[in-house]
Design a protein around this motif. Sequence first.
Motif, short mmCIF file in Angstrom:
data_model
loop_
_atom_site.label_atom_id
_atom_site.label_comp_id
_atom_site.label_asym_id
_atom_site.label_seq_id
_atom_site.Cartn_x
_atom_site.Cartn_y
_atom_site.Cartn_z
N PRO A 89 0.94 -1.13 0.10
CA PRO A 89 0.02 -0.06 0.00
C PRO A 89 0.90 1.32 0.02
O PRO A 89 1.98 1.32 0.18
N ALA A 90 0.21 2.49 -0.32
CA ALA A 90 0.93 3.71 -0.29
C ALA A 90 1.49 4.09 0.94
O ALA A 90 2.36 5.04 1.06
N PHE A 91 0.44 3.59 2.14
CA PHE A 91 0.79 4.18 3.33
C PHE A 91 -0.38 3.40 4.36
O PHE A 91 -0.80 2.67 4.01
N ARG A 92 0.21 3.62 5.62
CA ARG A 92 -0.68 3.15 6.71
C ARG A 92 -1.11 4.06 7.52
O ARG A 92 -0.43 4.93 7.89
N LEU A 93 -2.59 4.27 7.89
CA LEU A 93 -2.93 5.11 8.79
C LEU A 93 -2.82 4.66 10.16
O LEU A 93 -2.62 3.54 10.54
N PRO A 94 -2.63 5.73 10.93
CA PRO A 94 -2.29 5.15 12.53
C PRO A 94 -3.72 4.51 12.81
O PRO A 94 -4.69 4.87 12.25
N LYS A 95 -3.50 3.64 13.90
CA LYS A 95 -4.56 2.84 14.37
C LYS A 95 -5.86 3.59 14.58
O LYS A 95 -7.08 3.18 14.75
N ASP A 96 -5.53 4.69 15.44
CA ASP A 96 -6.77 5.45 16.03
C ASP A 96 -7.19 6.76 14.82
O ASP A 96 -7.92 7.49 15.32
#
Lengths: 288, 288, 288, 288, 288, 288
Positions: free
Chosen positions: E14-21
């Motif tokens: 993926p291009a990025f991962r968002l923070p869990k929250d």
Amino acid sequence: MSSGKERYRFLLVPAFRLPKDSPFEGQKSPDLPKEERLMNFANLRHLLEDVHWDMHEGALATYGNWTVENREEFCYSAAGRLPVVREACASGKYNAIVLLGGGEPGFFESREISRRFNVVVASCAFSQMHVASMLGNKFAVIDFSDTHNMYYHNLVVQHRFTERCASIRNIGYYHAKPQYPGEPSLGMERDKALRGEPSEAVERAVKEAVDALENDGADVITLGCSALFWVQPLLQKRLAELGWEVPVLEGYSCAIQVAKLMVDLRLNASGLAFPSDRPKKRPRKIVF
Amino acid sequence: MSSGKERYRFLLVPAFRLPKDSPFEGQKSPDLPKEERLMNFANLRHLLEDVHWDMHEGALATYGNWTVENREEFCYSAAGRLPVVREACASGKYNAIVLLGGGEPGFFESREISRRFNVVVASCAFSQMHVASMLGNKFAVIDFSDTHNMYYHNLVVQHRFTERCASIRNIGYYHAKPQYPGEPSLGMERDKALRGEPSEAVERAVKEAVDALENDGADVITLGCSALFWVQPLLQKRLAELGWEVPVLEGYSCAIQVAKLMVDLRLNASGLAFPSDRPKKRPRKIVF
Amino acid sequence: MSSGKERYRFLLVPAFRLPKDSPFEGQKSPDLPKEERLMNFANLRHLLEDVHWDMHEGALATYGNWTVENREEFCYSAAGRLPVVREACASGKYNAIVLLGGGEPGFFESREISRRFNVVVASCAFSQMHVASMLGNKFAVIDFSDTHNMYYHNLVVQHRFTERCASIRNIGYYHAKPQYPGEPSLGMERDKALRGEPSEAVERAVKEAVDALENDGADVITLGCSALFWVQPLLQKRLAELGWEVPVLEGYSCAIQVAKLMVDLRLNASGLAFPSDRPKKRPRKIVF
Amino acid sequence: MSSGKERYRFLLVPAFRLPKDSPFEGQKSPDLPKEERLMNFANLRHLLEDVHWDMHEGALATYGNWTVENREEFCYSAAGRLPVVREACASGKYNAIVLLGGGEPGFFESREISRRFNVVVASCAFSQMHVASMLGNKFAVIDFSDTHNMYYHNLVVQHRFTERCASIRNIGYYHAKPQYPGEPSLGMERDKALRGEPSEAVERAVKEAVDALENDGADVITLGCSALFWVQPLLQKRLAELGWEVPVLEGYSCAIQVAKLMVDLRLNASGLAFPSDRPKKRPRKIVF
Amino acid sequence: MSSGKERYRFLLVPAFRLPKDSPFEGQKSPDLPKEERLMNFANLRHLLEDVHWDMHEGALATYGNWTVENREEFCYSAAGRLPVVREACASGKYNAIVLLGGGEPGFFESREISRRFNVVVASCAFSQMHVASMLGNKFAVIDFSDTHNMYYHNLVVQHRFTERCASIRNIGYYHAKPQYPGEPSLGMERDKALRGEPSEAVERAVKEAVDALENDGADVITLGCSALFWVQPLLQKRLAELGWEVPVLEGYSCAIQVAKLMVDLRLNASGLAFPSDRPKKRPRKIVF
Amino acid sequence: MSSGKERYRFLLVPAFRLPKDSPFEGQKSPDLPKEERLMNFANLRHLLEDVHWDMHEGALATYGNWTVENREEFCYSAAGRLPVVREACASGKYNAIVLLGGGEPGFFESREISRRFNVVVASCAFSQMHVASMLGNKFAVIDFSDTHNMYYHNLVVQHRFTERCASIRNIGYYHAKPQYPGEPSLGMERDKALRGEPSEAVERAVKEAVDALENDGADVITLGCSALFWVQPLLQKRLAELGWEVPVLEGYSCAIQVAKLMVDLRLNASGLAFPSDRPKKRPRKIVF
């Protein structure tokens, strides 16, 4: 003009001078101060503050008593301006010549002449196109008069900007000529606009600019004929009010800045592009 | 000149006329028959047999007593030629004007003028480039004089042939000028070659043409300055002897044929490309 | 046909010949005089007056009994026409072959064949595009039938005119085919128009041409399929009446004139672009 | 051939079939297994392992008993191959057709035909050019035979790769023809090379490839005529040994992979680029 | 992941991962099976059946807790993804990396890294553009968000597709950001559409696609941001229902197929286009 | 830094900062005066006299302790520089940011950021290319390091100068890296040259420049990596001595002048090319 030690010593050269008895606009008395003879000086004041500049009266128009508009007239205007350029270069008084007139008659020839004197020449169409292409992807040209449009089309081709020019837009006025009396006058539109009154010319410029932004891929607006350069701040303001965050250029300021850029960089046109009559070196072949 | 009922009624217009006392070549006495005044007439005779043609003496050069070579001189030459074109159109005597001179000074302006009179204008660089692009994929230009090369470079750009022009090749002579006495003379090379003697100019033209064919992708050869047009049959022959089956063009013949093509087709330049001063119709926008 | 001493000795070769029992238009009896077999002869008469010409009957269509329209049919048509071209070249009777048919099937192959015989080949799309680009900046193509449009798109690309072609405009008819009975017929439109009656096809051609002039940057109009060439004088007249001063071309006249131009200039295709099977010289590399 | 449920059901179609009594190479007996009839099968084996494929014998050459080489022969070859393509599409047995032959005769026409059947067509030049432009900035084409070079030049233009093609390089052999007996044979070079002996053809290919990498801006190497495809692994190896880390392509593998890509994506040519005879929708204008 | 003997061993990144929250969409729990984490898996299932693939969780977004949209965010996303690519290459587990994310942050850099490991990298914009140009003449990009459009504009230029891209069309949504609460959500449109309910986003995509087909010369439709890739089957269906026979592409499938094509051909990027730090060979000059 | 009332308030931002303990050149102590930290200050002094300028120390390199050279390193450098740019814009202290580093990492992103603050951003490659195209027809880039060359190739494409860039010439040095000890050092060449001793690097630069002028069509010389900018006056002098009257540019001076030009003209990037996250107006379509 001063001693030659200043940083910027510019001669501004109009595209032509109408005969004194011409009934047509485009001619300021040579007795006026240079600031009154330079069109739209108020818009340029801050750019000329650090410039020692003279304002040439222009070579007398040889084709008639009206403003240059079609290709034929531009050719005569170019031939008339070259001796002015040559004399100014030879005088040693200037380090740059700014060619006034949106259609820049005699620009290529002037660069050829002036490079040999190590004097910079800048002009309006060339400078607008280069500045515009630094600011965005495609520029539109707001212009008037069909013959001028197509003369300007040639300039876009000659300066290699066909891929960067979105469109030339014609707002539909003409320079006054003896054989076409009674036509609507762009000068009157300018006067109205500068008095703060509604101006059809401004409305048309806004309309064509917006259409170019919406449909032609334009993201910068330039102005063609110098008789339209007064529109620049008005058009910039109107587009901003409409929400379009795009630069609007005009030729005099761009040409002055290009001249400064080159003078400061101690640069001039390439001697391979504008050779001497007998250059020391030449390439075996010229390619495109 | 005849009554106007003939199929082809052409005026051939030189790029300039040198003053009578000029020491430099490029000037034939106006008292000579037109066939002797037209350079390389023998190569053109068959194309002019069905043409009623006049040979104008050319407008007097205003820049000096030498042949046009650099951009500045070309500008003066253009301005000098336009009144000739206008007068010829207005006379009603001609259905086409052929502009002599390889660099075609005043061509665009002449098309603007002449279209309004429904007179065709053809010129050398334009015609050679168009004919060349019918014959092959890329043409080379054999030319001389650095300033002329770069002036010609501008023509290639203006006529939109940058993708079809393989290279401009400089064989290294100059037009004689007062300030450069004693230079090798292309005219002497021509005389030698036409006498059947070895000519350095021809050798260089062969060498540059072959190099363009071998390395630049050229498959057609054209000639730049009209002072080189005499080379055409010699170069064609030499290339053929070397095994290169490529056409070699020169400007006069191409321009005459383009003029005939348009006259016969009853065609002229587009009125949108070369508008009237007050055209009836215009597009909202001009695109590239 | 005459002895070979005439200036122009042309063979006109249709794109195909339908079987005698074909119910579809596009076929004139070979017993008719050539002037009746050549479509729109009245428009071409003045161009053929100084030409000794023959009219070939065309090679029999191998794909069916209808007119060539899509790429598949054009390929069969091309293959059918090449023996005709080869035979005509070998006969020694002609110095040029004019390929009829707007889509010019077999043109590149014919140039390869004919150059070896020193015979010129000219065709409709190629000639229109080249002539158009001499007259203006961008041409539009008025055409019909989707498959033909895209076949023609390929021709524009192949002839390197993508920057000069403003658009291809489809006026929406088809060539009659057995499997699509009862469609509106362009032939009936032509007959109505030539009788002076209103014609939907002409109206559409005017509408598309004007739209191309106003919006696409076109300043010259050309015609795609030869089945539309009859529209040329009508469309030219209509546009002039509307105030549009633009040339309208059709293919036969352009091809005839291009053939004459090359014959008179004693030119043919470049041998590097259309090589012999075993040429004497070749470049080390071919570039674009 | 199998039932149609497999993922890849391909028909490989040669450009032509020589008559049985032809003395020239290029013909394998139809009695041989398909693996022996497919040139350079060893290089392709891994790509065909998951393909159910048939090998057509090719349409009989109509122009002679030698291999297709010039434009004229390619036209006949194209016309001969179209019925094979149409029949294969109509059979319902295949979901892709791979056109063998480096010059891909009939490719555009085959796409027109096959799209209507929802069958993919892939070919060698097209596939190589597209794959090459995924791998680098500019590709060179190693080819032989002047006429083939220029035919291939047309393909580069037609596929819109003029800016991505660095050069076409000719290594200087010919296909054997009856009228040119005793010429050096590329086939013998291949046999030598495959036996591990020195081969002049391989040496020339290396030399031209390196020159294209060093001087023309090429960073990917492709091969033109399929008679050269055997060179691919050898040239790849040699370039690697010299330190050039550039891909070397050949047509069969690229075409097979392009066919798989389209079949898996359930894609086919655009119906606007390759329309039906009577499409439901069409754009008002086609632009470039 | 398996032993390395399989044909296709892909890592999807993926291009990025968002923070869990993060309150914003675009983030699937890493605990979910890869099939649930890969957007629109149902559309891709058949392409991944023969692939051993892992789904990376993506590098944590460093610019914020929202989806990448403007150039600044794309730069951070690119820098974040490169270590993932490098590690994956060094692991020896994969023969190809598929970069998810329509704007392909880090693609050029990843090709530079991975070529040295002989690992293929494929990405969405690049793959769509290349596949589209195999299918038709010009593609349109259906996209949303002004900053993303112009970032994508840069990609079209960088990949050299300006002549093949008809237009980028903006359907007018944005990725949710903290400072712009309450905006219409493309995700909700997707959910509606996938439930079979009317969706404004789909309607706009249809409208813009049809306008691009009718007016811009587009004959293939592609999708810009990966947040729009779910539209592909719906848009394809709608266009077909309207009679437009044009392919609609999306990025994941194209990238997967391009990766397979290269892996099977044993090809990778050219070492001259993506050099090693100290290559063995280099050309003297790089040209365009 | 001063109060903000000055005409030019510039922040110069290096591409990166090496860790203090780096053994590699490219790092000046932040305790030095800005004039000593700015490379080649003597060449720039006259351009900075009327500028209130600060010299940022640069963001710490995250990829290692050596100078940025390949695409991967440039990506990290770009991501590192953006917070510096954003902070500088937000500070309100500057009206322009000059990005140092020949490869201008982060330029596009910085323009996006800074336009929203009405701060100008100028950088080296962009400015050199634009200035060069004002001076001549085609520029050559003298550069070193293969990976840098190809990174720079991408910049030429992205800035739309492929038709104006004659070639990129590699003079064959590398930035020092830990894994390649003992390589010839460009820094030592610079030191020799500045001491007036013969320098191999200068000789190579002259040789490549002359070859570009003679063979590639270059008429202006630019410099790629900023580690070569010291060559500018030396190369300019050498070319002049050889008789080549061509400008030689370097990036810092060009970027400073472009920044001044824009600040004086009160211009910034177009808001359509570098949009806000939520612009008020947008075109329906973006075209090329």
